[in-house]
Design an enzyme around this catalytic site. Sequence first.
Site, short mmCIF file in Angstrom:
data_model
loop_
_atom_site.label_atom_id
_atom_site.label_comp_id
_atom_site.label_asym_id
_atom_site.label_seq_id
_atom_site.Cartn_x
_atom_site.Cartn_y
_atom_site.Cartn_z
N LYS A 116 15.74 -54.28 1.19
CA LYS A 116 14.38 -54.35 1.74
C LYS A 116 14.28 -55.34 2.89
CE LYS A 116 12.10 -52.52 -2.25
NZ LYS A 116 11.11 -52.57 -3.28
N GLU A 200 6.40 -61.66 0.73
CA GLU A 200 5.44 -61.04 1.64
C GLU A 200 4.02 -61.26 1.13
OE1 GLU A 200 6.86 -56.96 1.76
OE2 GLU A 200 5.50 -56.37 0.16
N HIS A 235 3.50 -51.43 -11.68
CA HIS A 235 3.97 -51.08 -10.34
C HIS A 235 4.70 -49.74 -10.30
CE1 HIS A 235 2.69 -54.99 -9.14
NE2 HIS A 235 3.59 -55.60 -9.88
N ARG A 292 15.79 -40.43 -0.75
CA ARG A 292 16.11 -39.42 -1.75
C ARG A 292 14.89 -38.56 -1.98
NH1 ARG A 292 12.74 -41.62 -5.64
NH2 ARG A 292 12.72 -43.87 -5.73
P1 ADP Z 1 9.31 -42.69 -7.22
O1 ADP Z 1 8.38 -43.10 -6.15
O2 ADP Z 1 10.15 -41.51 -6.90
O3 ADP Z 1 8.65 -42.63 -8.54
P2 ADP Z 1 10.53 -44.94 -8.37
O4 ADP Z 1 10.75 -46.21 -7.62
O5 ADP Z 1 9.51 -44.95 -9.44
O6 ADP Z 1 10.28 -43.88 -7.26
O7 ADP Z 1 11.92 -44.48 -8.97
C1 ADP Z 1 12.21 -43.16 -9.42
C2 ADP Z 1 13.19 -43.20 -10.52
O8 ADP Z 1 14.35 -43.89 -10.16
C3 ADP Z 1 12.67 -43.88 -11.76
O9 ADP Z 1 13.21 -43.19 -12.85
C4 ADP Z 1 13.20 -45.29 -11.63
O10 ADP Z 1 13.33 -45.88 -12.91
C5 ADP Z 1 14.51 -45.04 -10.96
N1 ADP Z 1 14.94 -46.11 -10.04
C6 ADP Z 1 14.41 -46.40 -8.85
N2 ADP Z 1 15.08 -47.36 -8.23
C7 ADP Z 1 16.08 -47.71 -9.06
C8 ADP Z 1 17.15 -48.64 -9.00
N3 ADP Z 1 17.33 -49.42 -7.95
N4 ADP Z 1 17.98 -48.72 -10.05
C9 ADP Z 1 17.82 -47.94 -11.11
N5 ADP Z 1 16.85 -47.03 -11.22
C10 ADP Z 1 15.99 -46.91 -10.23
P1 ADP Z 2 9.79 -50.42 -5.65
O1 ADP Z 2 11.02 -50.40 -4.83
O2 ADP Z 2 9.99 -51.07 -6.97
O3 ADP Z 2 9.15 -49.07 -5.72
P2 ADP Z 2 7.71 -51.21 -3.75
O4 ADP Z 2 7.93 -52.22 -2.69
O5 ADP Z 2 7.69 -49.79 -3.33
O6 ADP Z 2 8.80 -51.43 -4.88
O7 ADP Z 2 6.36 -51.56 -4.51
C1 ADP Z 2 5.95 -50.90 -5.69
C2 ADP Z 2 4.45 -51.16 -5.94
O8 ADP Z 2 4.16 -52.57 -6.05
C3 ADP Z 2 3.56 -50.69 -4.81
O9 ADP Z 2 3.26 -49.33 -4.91
C4 ADP Z 2 2.34 -51.60 -4.98
O10 ADP Z 2 1.52 -51.13 -6.01
C5 ADP Z 2 2.94 -52.90 -5.41
N1 ADP Z 2 3.19 -53.78 -4.25
C6 ADP Z 2 4.39 -53.96 -3.62
N2 ADP Z 2 4.28 -54.83 -2.60
C7 ADP Z 2 2.98 -55.21 -2.55
C8 ADP Z 2 2.22 -56.10 -1.70
N3 ADP Z 2 2.78 -56.77 -0.71
N4 ADP Z 2 0.90 -56.24 -1.97
C9 ADP Z 2 0.31 -55.58 -2.99
N5 ADP Z 2 0.96 -54.74 -3.81
C10 ADP Z 2 2.28 -54.55 -3.60
#
Ligand code: ADP
Ligand code: ADP
Length: 501
Positions: A116, A200, A235, A292
């Site tokens: 990230k 952030e 989240h 993906r």
């Molecule tokens: P989406 O927006 O597609 O729901 P998620 O972040 O919720 O994305 O992840 C989708 C799937 O992949 C979930 O089953 C989550 O537990 C798994 N997942 C996402 N990132 C990782 C990671 N870095 N390591 C292991 N599992 C992950």
């Molecule tokens: P992941 O890789 O686990 O999916 P993301 O960065 O996509 O992580 O964040 C997952 C969720 O966490 C977002 O959809 C939002 O609800 C919350 N979130 C992440 N960053 C922020 C932020 N800077 N401020 C507020 N909510 C956040």
Amino acid sequence: MIRKVLVANRGEIAVRIVRSCREMDILTVAVYSDADRKALHVLYADEAFHIGPSPSVDSYLNIDNIMRAARLSGADAIHPGYGFLSENPEFPSRCQKEGIIFIGPPPTAISTMGDKITARRTMINAGVPVVPGAEGKITSEAEAFEVINQIGLPVMIKASAGGGGKGMRLVSKEGEIKSALRSASSEARTAFGDDSVFIEKYIESPHHIEFQILADSHGNVIQLFERECSIQRRHQKIIEETPSPFLSSERRIQMGEAAVAAARAVDYQGAGTVEFIVDKDQNYYFLEMNTRLQVEHPITERVVGVDLVKEQINIANGNALQLKQEDLKQHGHAIECRVYAEDPANNFMPAPGLVTHIDIPYGVGVRVDGSIYEGFEIPLYYDPLIAKLIVWGKDRQDALERSRRALREFKIAGVKNNLLFLERILLSEGFAGGDYTTHYIEENRDFLMQEDRCEDHCEDIVIITAFMEYLQKVKKASPKEMTAIKNNWKDYSRVRSVLKL
Ligand code: ADP
Ligand code: ADP
Ligand code: MG
């Protein structure tokens, strides 16, 4: 030309990929762990290879074992699905080495976006707005304090390697900084083997809105509009819809263009998703790019009229995209509900176990992508997502009413699940009005956690059907086994009350 695809995944997504392959006359190979011997994806594919013990590290994350299955089966391509190896750049590199097509982006795009901190830098250079915050990795407590002094509380401390909502901590008070820093990096070390964190600004009352991207190997990049994913717990998304009821048409165009710029910045190829966090004034900031297929991709398929898996395969075959940006439109409205084997009343704890009964909804506008059947034992080793209900309507109200109807018809017995919880969200005023942020579930906990179904006794029918199966089992069981079944069977007290025993 791809003739045979190995699907390096399990559950609903593996079944979903097999289906599109079959429509394209492509043979499919499933892989499975010990716990998944009787899983649906194994039954659906043309062939299946065992790849190891139940824990994912020994099976679905074991690149050697998967490559071996690919060689033995003669597969010429691998589809990684989502989760597991889908965002591990080693996997496509290994495929390249062994002369197998990886149905996904090039390893460099995955590694740039997978980190990230690097992704943030790349987006800044590409002119895509990012959440205000630190330039790079936080290396000391002093540095954290310095950054927070500059941007001001509240902030998010986030793992650079993060995903699935892991390694993320909200900090609202100065006193919380040290412990949040420590817990975010230790969670990241355990989950991702990398404890780098960054900071952030925490965006208050935000929306999570993401854009679907398709990019081919000829330099064409298109966006297939947004998905509103603000209904989240821990989240993690549980309900998604498109179009977003929050976004103005003007903003939609701007964000779509930003998403295309993000994809171009990493020479993206394949299907991907650019996630944004959007504040109450519709200011938008890049969150991350998922390199993906996304869990919630079907709502885009329904509203835009594409099959994203087929598009992925066409791109992997080296074909140019047939879809043109100017021809794409959003038709009607789609809502996805994620059905989990989990207990909403107990902090959404996963609830694996034997599925004793299931009624899947049918009817106009309904699509169910699932991975369970009666008699299937949901393993405890993996993500407890068991089905997705995707519903289409001519407008939001139509999609909402149809979703409620379909959820009402959906029955699962034997394992705790979130069907009732989903139904309550759809019945709630805020959701119905399209007025919600990522805090919706927290803020409406009391209403959403009520257990009554506000209707007839169809739940009881499910319980009684399951009870009949239970009796059959008991008949064949020894007294000792009988006691064990009784003790393990969670709905026993419900049955007693329904049957007035
Ligand atoms: P989406 O927006 O597609 O729901 P998620 O972040 O919720 O994305 O992840 C989708 C799937 O992949 C979930 O089953 C989550 O537990 C798994 N997942 C996402 N990132 C990782 C990671 N870095 N390591 C292991 N599992 C992950
Ligand atoms: P992941 O890789 O686990 O999916 P993301 O960065 O996509 O992580 O964040 C997952 C969720 O966490 C977002 O959809 C939002 O609800 C919350 N979130 C992440 N960053 C922020 C932020 N800077 N401020 C507020 N909510 C956040
Ligand atoms: Mg995300």
